[in-house]
Write a protein that holds these residues in place. Structure first.
Motif, PDB file in Angstrom:
ATOM      1  N   VAL A 109       0.831  -1.212   0.000  1.00 61.83           N
ATOM      2  CA  VAL A 109       0.000   0.000   0.000  1.00 61.83           C
ATOM      3  C   VAL A 109       0.866   1.263   0.000  1.00 61.83           C
ATOM      4  O   VAL A 109       0.420   2.336  -0.351  1.00 61.83           O
ATOM      5  CB  VAL A 109      -0.997  -0.028   1.178  1.00 61.83           C
ATOM      6  N   MET A 110       2.142   1.117   0.377  1.00 62.08           N
ATOM      7  CA  MET A 110       3.044   2.280   0.388  1.00 62.08           C
ATOM      8  C   MET A 110       3.710   2.531  -0.971  1.00 62.08           C
ATOM      9  O   MET A 110       4.026   3.668  -1.317  1.00 62.08           O
ATOM     10  CB  MET A 110       4.155   2.080   1.424  1.00 62.08           C
ATOM     11  N   LEU A 111       3.913   1.444  -1.726  1.00 64.07           N
ATOM     12  CA  LEU A 111       4.798   1.501  -2.891  1.00 64.07           C
ATOM     13  C   LEU A 111       4.443   2.574  -3.918  1.00 64.07           C
ATOM     14  O   LEU A 111       5.282   3.386  -4.295  1.00 64.07           O
ATOM     15  CB  LEU A 111       4.825   0.119  -3.560  1.00 64.07           C
ATOM     16  N   GLY A 112       3.191   2.573  -4.356  1.00 63.63           N
ATOM     17  CA  GLY A 112       2.785   3.558  -5.374  1.00 63.63           C
ATOM     18  C   GLY A 112       2.900   4.972  -4.854  1.00 63.63           C
ATOM     19  O   GLY A 112       3.256   5.893  -5.599  1.00 63.63           O
ATOM     20  N   GLN A 113       2.609   5.137  -3.584  1.00 67.49           N
ATOM     21  CA  GLN A 113       2.689   6.479  -3.003  1.00 67.49           C
ATOM     22  C   GLN A 113       4.105   7.034  -3.091  1.00 67.49           C
ATOM     23  O   GLN A 113       4.320   8.179  -3.459  1.00 67.49           O
ATOM     24  CB  GLN A 113       2.306   6.445  -1.523  1.00 67.49           C
ATOM     25  N   THR A 114       5.106   6.204  -2.706  1.00 66.16           N
ATOM     26  CA  THR A 114       6.481   6.707  -2.685  1.00 66.16           C
ATOM     27  C   THR A 114       7.051   6.795  -4.102  1.00 66.16           C
ATOM     28  O   THR A 114       7.785   7.710  -4.425  1.00 66.16           O
ATOM     29  CB  THR A 114       7.388   5.814  -1.814  1.00 66.16           C
ATOM     30  N   LYS A 115       6.682   5.823  -4.977  1.00 65.60           N
ATOM     31  CA  LYS A 115       7.285   5.784  -6.321  1.00 65.60           C
ATOM     32  C   LYS A 115       6.607   6.742  -7.294  1.00 65.60           C
ATOM     33  O   LYS A 115       7.288   7.416  -8.061  1.00 65.60           O
ATOM     34  CB  LYS A 115       7.217   4.359  -6.888  1.00 65.60           C
ATOM     35  N   VAL A 116       5.275   6.763  -7.316  1.00 60.47           N
ATOM     36  CA  VAL A 116       4.574   7.561  -8.328  1.00 60.47           C
ATOM     37  C   VAL A 116       4.189   8.929  -7.794  1.00 60.47           C
ATOM     38  O   VAL A 116       4.378   9.938  -8.448  1.00 60.47           O
ATOM     39  CB  VAL A 116       3.315   6.813  -8.841  1.00 60.47           C
ATOM     40  N   ARG A 117       3.668   8.952  -6.561  1.00 60.66           N
ATOM     41  CA  ARG A 117       3.220  10.231  -5.999  1.00 60.66           C
ATOM     42  C   ARG A 117       4.338  10.966  -5.256  1.00 60.66           C
ATOM     43  O   ARG A 117       4.157  12.088  -4.803  1.00 60.66           O
ATOM     44  CB  ARG A 117       2.046  10.005  -5.037  1.00 60.66           C
ATOM     45  N   ARG A 118       5.469  10.300  -5.089  1.00 60.93           N
ATOM     46  CA  ARG A 118       6.635  10.925  -4.422  1.00 60.93           C
ATOM     47  C   ARG A 118       6.339  11.373  -2.998  1.00 60.93           C
ATOM     48  O   ARG A 118       6.885  12.366  -2.513  1.00 60.93           O
ATOM     49  CB  ARG A 118       7.155  12.123  -5.239  1.00 60.93           C
ATOM     50  N   THR A 119       5.449  10.629  -2.354  1.00 58.92           N
ATOM     51  CA  THR A 119       5.153  10.910  -0.950  1.00 58.92           C
ATOM     52  C   THR A 119       6.331  10.419  -0.106  1.00 58.92           C
ATOM     53  O   THR A 119       6.919   9.387  -0.426  1.00 58.92           O
ATOM     54  CB  THR A 119       3.892  10.123  -0.526  1.00 58.92           C
ATOM     55  N   ASP A 120       6.682  11.146   0.981  1.00 61.54           N
ATOM     56  CA  ASP A 120       7.792  10.627   1.784  1.00 61.54           C
ATOM     57  C   ASP A 120       7.326   9.411   2.585  1.00 61.54           C
ATOM     58  O   ASP A 120       6.138   9.194   2.781  1.00 61.54           O
ATOM     59  CB  ASP A 120       8.425  11.717   2.664  1.00 61.54           C
ATOM     60  N   LYS A 121       8.321   8.608   2.998  1.00 64.84           N
ATOM     61  CA  LYS A 121       8.036   7.285   3.543  1.00 64.84           C
ATOM     62  C   LYS A 121       7.132   7.328   4.764  1.00 64.84           C
ATOM     63  O   LYS A 121       6.214   6.509   4.917  1.00 64.84           O
ATOM     64  CB  LYS A 121       9.352   6.580   3.906  1.00 64.84           C
ATOM     65  N   GLN A 122       7.411   8.282   5.622  1.00 63.67           N
ATOM     66  CA  GLN A 122       6.648   8.365   6.866  1.00 63.67           C
ATOM     67  C   GLN A 122       5.171   8.652   6.591  1.00 63.67           C
ATOM     68  O   GLN A 122       4.276   8.012   7.139  1.00 63.67           O
ATOM     69  CB  GLN A 122       7.235   9.473   7.734  1.00 63.67           C
ATOM     70  N   ALA A 123       4.943   9.627   5.703  1.00 62.76           N
ATOM     71  CA  ALA A 123       3.563   9.985   5.355  1.00 62.76           C
ATOM     72  C   ALA A 123       2.878   8.826   4.638  1.00 62.76           C
ATOM     73  O   ALA A 123       1.698   8.545   4.872  1.00 62.76           O
ATOM     74  CB  ALA A 123       3.566  11.240   4.489  1.00 62.76           C
ATOM     75  N   ALA A 124       3.657   8.138   3.788  1.00 61.86           N
ATOM     76  CA  ALA A 124       3.086   7.015   3.040  1.00 61.86           C
ATOM     77  C   ALA A 124       2.664   5.894   3.995  1.00 61.86           C
ATOM     78  O   ALA A 124       1.604   5.284   3.849  1.00 61.86           O
ATOM     79  CB  ALA A 124       4.089   6.495   2.021  1.00 61.86           C
ATOM     80  N   GLU A 125       3.497   5.650   5.015  1.00 58.37           N
ATOM     81  CA  GLU A 125       3.160   4.591   5.967  1.00 58.37           C
ATOM     82  C   GLU A 125       1.911   4.963   6.775  1.00 58.37           C
ATOM     83  O   GLU A 125       1.026   4.129   6.995  1.00 58.37           O
ATOM     84  CB  GLU A 125       4.336   4.313   6.914  1.00 58.37           C
ATOM     85  N   LYS A 126       1.854   6.210   7.178  1.00 57.20           N
ATOM     86  CA  LYS A 126       0.707   6.659   7.965  1.00 57.20           C
ATOM     87  C   LYS A 126      -0.590   6.491   7.179  1.00 57.20           C
ATOM     88  O   LYS A 126      -1.596   5.974   7.683  1.00 57.20           O
ATOM     89  CB  LYS A 126       0.922   8.130   8.343  1.00 57.20           C
ATOM     90  N   LYS A 127      -0.511   6.913   5.939  1.00 54.24           N
ATOM     91  CA  LYS A 127      -1.701   6.822   5.087  1.00 54.24           C
ATOM     92  C   LYS A 127      -2.065   5.360   4.826  1.00 54.24           C
ATOM     93  O   LYS A 127      -3.245   4.988   4.849  1.00 54.24           O
ATOM     94  CB  LYS A 127      -1.420   7.534   3.771  1.00 54.24           C
ATOM     95  N   ALA A 128      -1.038   4.517   4.580  1.00 52.23           N
ATOM     96  CA  ALA A 128      -1.293   3.097   4.317  1.00 52.23           C
ATOM     97  C   ALA A 128      -1.976   2.453   5.516  1.00 52.23           C
ATOM     98  O   ALA A 128      -2.941   1.705   5.372  1.00 52.23           O
ATOM     99  CB  ALA A 128       0.021   2.384   3.992  1.00 52.23           C
ATOM    100  N   ARG A 129      -1.490   2.769   6.711  1.00 43.10           N
ATOM    101  CA  ARG A 129      -2.101   2.155   7.902  1.00 43.10           C
ATOM    102  C   ARG A 129      -3.543   2.616   8.072  1.00 43.10           C
ATOM    103  O   ARG A 129      -4.420   1.817   8.436  1.00 43.10           O
ATOM    104  CB  ARG A 129      -1.264   2.476   9.145  1.00 43.10           C
TER     105      ARG A 129
END
Ligand code: ADP
Ligand code: MG
Length: 256
Positions: free
Chosen positions: A114-134
């Motif tokens: 659930v984090m992968l597309g956020q960090t790779k395509v949307r360029r979201t930083d890891k912490q924000a991506a994890e929060k959103k994924a959870r």
């Protein structure tokens, strides 16, 4: 026999999120999409039904350009579909897709999926991506599965992860291609409930399904396809209670 789609009230231009204009596609000699005109308004839930082989999956796949078309045009939010490169990756993020097979990355955990597309395509930083994924995993009811691998989950859980993964990209529209067809019966409802919730929250959705209960309760409009054509469009009430075309009548007689 009347096979002319009923006139609908046209959506205001700004509310036309997905527009297919006279789309045609062939696979060799097979004319798989024939003169498809379809406009989906922002916030609308369209259920696509029809016999196997009628072109439903191909229709979905053209909307995020997993398939190209031979003629006609497709636009999302007023813009023609991009051809390639970064704009195409962005399109695939804007148009979330959930398939019959769950298509999760087997070697990544649920959370990583659930984090992968956020960090790779949307360029979201890891912490924000994890929060959103959870948060999304919680929302679809699998928050406690975050550190497992897909194979350790039931089909219904995997499909809900697939939905969360698509939602993580903040899609403008979600396409569902028979998302419950591969599930054991007891898992179908848990996936349909997540989809119903999304529909109630105003997500624009195109859903290919044989789940007529879902169509009745969630769809604004039913589109019936047969042999590559849109044969009938109606509200669920009209369609199920009073189908106009012989092909729709035959189809409903077989499945209901
Ligand atoms: P549906 O989802 O309604 O069952 P599809 O869109 O999957 O229909 O398929 C429509 C028709 O196109 C079928 O006859 C199918 O065999 C054919 N078809 C689908 N994909 C391909 C492909 N990649 N190459 C050739 N024929 C295809
Ligand atoms: Mg299909």
């Amino acid at each position: 026999m009347s096979e002319v789609p009923a006139p609908r009230e046209a959506a205001p231009a700004a509310d036309k999120l997905v527009v297919l204009d006279n789309v045609n596609k062939h696979f060799g000699a097979l004319h798989v999409l024939q003169d498809i005109d379809l406009t989906i308004a922002r916030g609308e839930v369209v259920v696509v039904i029809g016999p196997s082989g009628s072109g439903k999956s191909t229709l979905c796949r053209t909307i995020n350009r997993l398939e190209t078309v031979d003629s006609g045009s497709i636009s999302i939010d007023g813009k023609p579909l991009p051809q390639e490169g970064k704009p195409l990756a962005k399109l695939r993020a804007d148009v979330g897709m959930v398939f019959q097979a769950f298509n999760l990355f087997a070697h990544k955990t649920v959370l990583e999926n659930v984090m992968l597309g956020q960090t790779k395509v949307r360029r979201t930083d890891k912490q924000a991506a994890e929060k959103k994924a959870r948060a999304l995993l919680d929302r679809v009811g699998v928050g406690n599965q975050a550190d497992k691998y897909p194979a350790q989950l039931s089909g219904g859980q995997q499909q809900r992860v697939a939905i969360a993964r698509a939602l993580a990209m903040d899609p403008k529209v979600m396409l569902f291609d028979e998302p419950t067809s591969a599930l054991d019966p007891e898992m179908i409802n848990e996936v349909l409930e997540v989809m119903k919730q999304l529909a109630d929250e105003g997500m624009t959705m195109v859903v290919v399904t044989h789940e007529m209960g879902f169509a009745r309760s969630a769809a604004n409009r039913v589109v019936f396809m047969s042999d590559g054509r849109i044969v009938e469009e109606a509200t669920p009430d009209q369609f199920f209670n009073n189908p106009r075309s012989d092909r729709a009548k035959d189809f409903l007689a077989k499945i209901l």
